[in-house]
Design an enzyme around this catalytic site. Structure first.
Site, PDB file in Angstrom:
ATOM      1  N   THR A 174       1.678   1.261  -6.607  1.00 20.30           N
ATOM      2  CA  THR A 174       1.577   0.831  -5.201  1.00 20.30           C
ATOM      3  C   THR A 174       2.935   0.317  -4.735  1.00 20.30           C
ATOM      4  O   THR A 174       3.756  -0.061  -5.559  1.00 20.30           O
ATOM      5  CB  THR A 174       0.526  -0.304  -5.164  1.00 20.30           C
ATOM      6  N   ARG A 202     -14.064   4.108  -2.829  1.00 18.20           N
ATOM      7  CA  ARG A 202     -13.497   2.902  -3.457  1.00 18.20           C
ATOM      8  C   ARG A 202     -12.263   2.381  -2.701  1.00 18.20           C
ATOM      9  O   ARG A 202     -11.364   3.139  -2.356  1.00 18.20           O
ATOM     10  CB  ARG A 202     -13.106   3.233  -4.902  1.00 18.20           C
ATOM     11  N   GLY A 204      -9.357  -0.860  -2.938  1.00 18.07           N
ATOM     12  CA  GLY A 204      -8.869  -1.962  -3.771  1.00 18.07           C
ATOM     13  C   GLY A 204      -8.423  -3.158  -2.937  1.00 18.07           C
ATOM     14  O   GLY A 204      -8.913  -3.396  -1.825  1.00 18.07           O
ATOM     15  N   ASP A 205      -7.477  -3.910  -3.469  1.00 19.76           N
ATOM     16  CA  ASP A 205      -7.013  -5.135  -2.814  1.00 19.76           C
ATOM     17  C   ASP A 205      -6.010  -4.880  -1.684  1.00 19.76           C
ATOM     18  O   ASP A 205      -5.846  -5.711  -0.792  1.00 19.76           O
ATOM     19  CB  ASP A 205      -6.354  -6.060  -3.844  1.00 19.76           C
ATOM     20  N   THR A 225       0.435  -5.934  -6.508  1.00 21.32           N
ATOM     21  CA  THR A 225       0.186  -4.634  -7.135  1.00 21.32           C
ATOM     22  C   THR A 225      -0.489  -4.857  -8.470  1.00 21.32           C
ATOM     23  O   THR A 225      -0.099  -5.742  -9.229  1.00 21.32           O
ATOM     24  CB  THR A 225       1.473  -3.828  -7.337  1.00 21.32           C
ATOM     25  N   GLY A 226      -1.495  -4.059  -8.756  1.00 20.01           N
ATOM     26  CA  GLY A 226      -2.200  -4.206 -10.029  1.00 20.01           C
ATOM     27  C   GLY A 226      -3.628  -3.725  -9.888  1.00 20.01           C
ATOM     28  O   GLY A 226      -3.962  -2.994  -8.948  1.00 20.01           O
ATOM     29  N   GLY A 228      -6.822  -3.567  -8.635  1.00 20.74           N
ATOM     30  CA  GLY A 228      -7.303  -4.098  -7.363  1.00 20.74           C
ATOM     31  C   GLY A 228      -8.586  -4.898  -7.422  1.00 20.74           C
ATOM     32  O   GLY A 228      -8.731  -5.904  -6.727  1.00 20.74           O
TER      33      GLY A 228
END
Ligand code: ASP
Length: 307
Positions: A174, A202, A204-205, A225-226, A228
């Protein structure tokens, strides 16, 4: 004082797989984005314009999982998420699950400035993008042979995976940027293609204000980033703000608490970049690496991939 920091994702090519050629390519992509943002700040421009320019540059680079380099979803398409927030007014804009838009961060910014909403999704967001005259690209613009191979591997293993191949050589790429401008305004932006082979819409964050992105002039600007799902559960970006606002933690301390302790406690792999109202920069990660670059008007500058 002004500062900018950018990331191209936490969790990187494993150190032993990073040859000189790849390192040069990643660093060039990061430096181009950093320069685009820094030049605006140096000319007296806003943090908002600086983070937008940096993220657009990263979205246009095929090496990172956002915009052009976005991973494939289960249907073999590209569904992208992005968000942006300004610290002075706390206005924010975000988009989730959008297809075909060349620069999702520009659409997030349009949502912030030209709609009465914060988060738009899917076909509705695309219709809004058309109304605002944003650029669309055909599917083949987003095609990348490496991403396609990742997708095929994930499909055959029936696995939803963060941006890394089965051999583990790339993940979480990301992109994001945070900046403080010379007027004291903070801003953050984040953009992603999400997870390879993701299904069921789906998200994510990244497009969730407070989880993947947050900015307040009183404290800091944060881009994450990671993994989510874990960042959502930990409300990571807003948590950093809260530690500074209510516990009077310094930036570095607040970021370390969230990334190295709170996230680790629930198995959340990844990192973040943050800048505070004094121009201090923090970039902690609990993964093997995080593509990142930073530059402040006081001369503090660099680019790095691993620790
Ligand atoms: N946080 C992003 C997501 O879960 C992925 C990433 O940072 O690579 O969608």
């Amino acid at each position: 004082m002004f500062s900018i920091a950018i990331h191209g994702g936490a969790g990187t090519i494993a150190r032993h797989l990073l040859d000189r050629e790849k390192q040069v390519a990643y660093e060039a992509g990061l430096n181009a984005a950093l320069d685009a943002g820094y030049a605006l700040l140096e000319a007296g421009g806003s943090a908002l314009d600086a983070v937008t320019a940096a993220v657009v540059s990263l979205e246009d680079c095929p090496l990172f999982n956002a915009g052009k380099g976005s991973v494939f979803n289960h249907e073999g398409r590209h569904e992208m998420d992005a968000s942006i927030m300004r610290g002075d007014t706390r206005e924010a804009g975000a988009v989730a699950g959008i297809q075909g838009v060349k620069n999702p961060v520009l659409l997030a910014r349009e949502v912030m400035t030209h709609s009465e909403h914060v988060l738009l999704s899917g076909a509705g967001a695309a219709a809004f993008a058309r109304r605002q005259g944003l650029a669309f690209m055909p599917d083949d613009y987003f095609y990348d042979a490496f991403r396609y191979q990742q997708y095929q591997e994930a499909l055959s293993a029936d696995r939803v995976q963060l941006d890394h191949s089965a051999s583990g050589d790339r993940k979480f790429s990301t992109v994001g940027a945070v900046a403080l401008d010379s007027k004291g305004n903070l801003c953050a932006a984040t953009s992603t293609g999400g997870m390879t082979n993701k299904k069921y819409g789906r998200i994510g964050d990244t497009p969730v204000i407070g989880a993947g992105t947050y900015a307040s002039n009183a404290t800091c600007a944060v881009s994450c980033t990671g993994h989510g799902e874990l960042f959502l559960r930990q409300v990571v970006a807003h948590q950093v703000h809260c530690l500074m606002a209510y516990k009077e933690c310094r930036l570095e301390e607040a970021c370390r608490q969230v990334v190295m302790t709170d996230l680790v406690a629930i198995g959340g792999e990844g990192g973040l970049i943050a800048v505070d109202a004094h121009g201090n920069i923090a970039m902690p990660f609990n993964s093997e690496g995080m593509y990142r670059a930073w530059r402040s008007s006081n001369g503090y500058a660099g680019v790095a991939i691993h620790t």
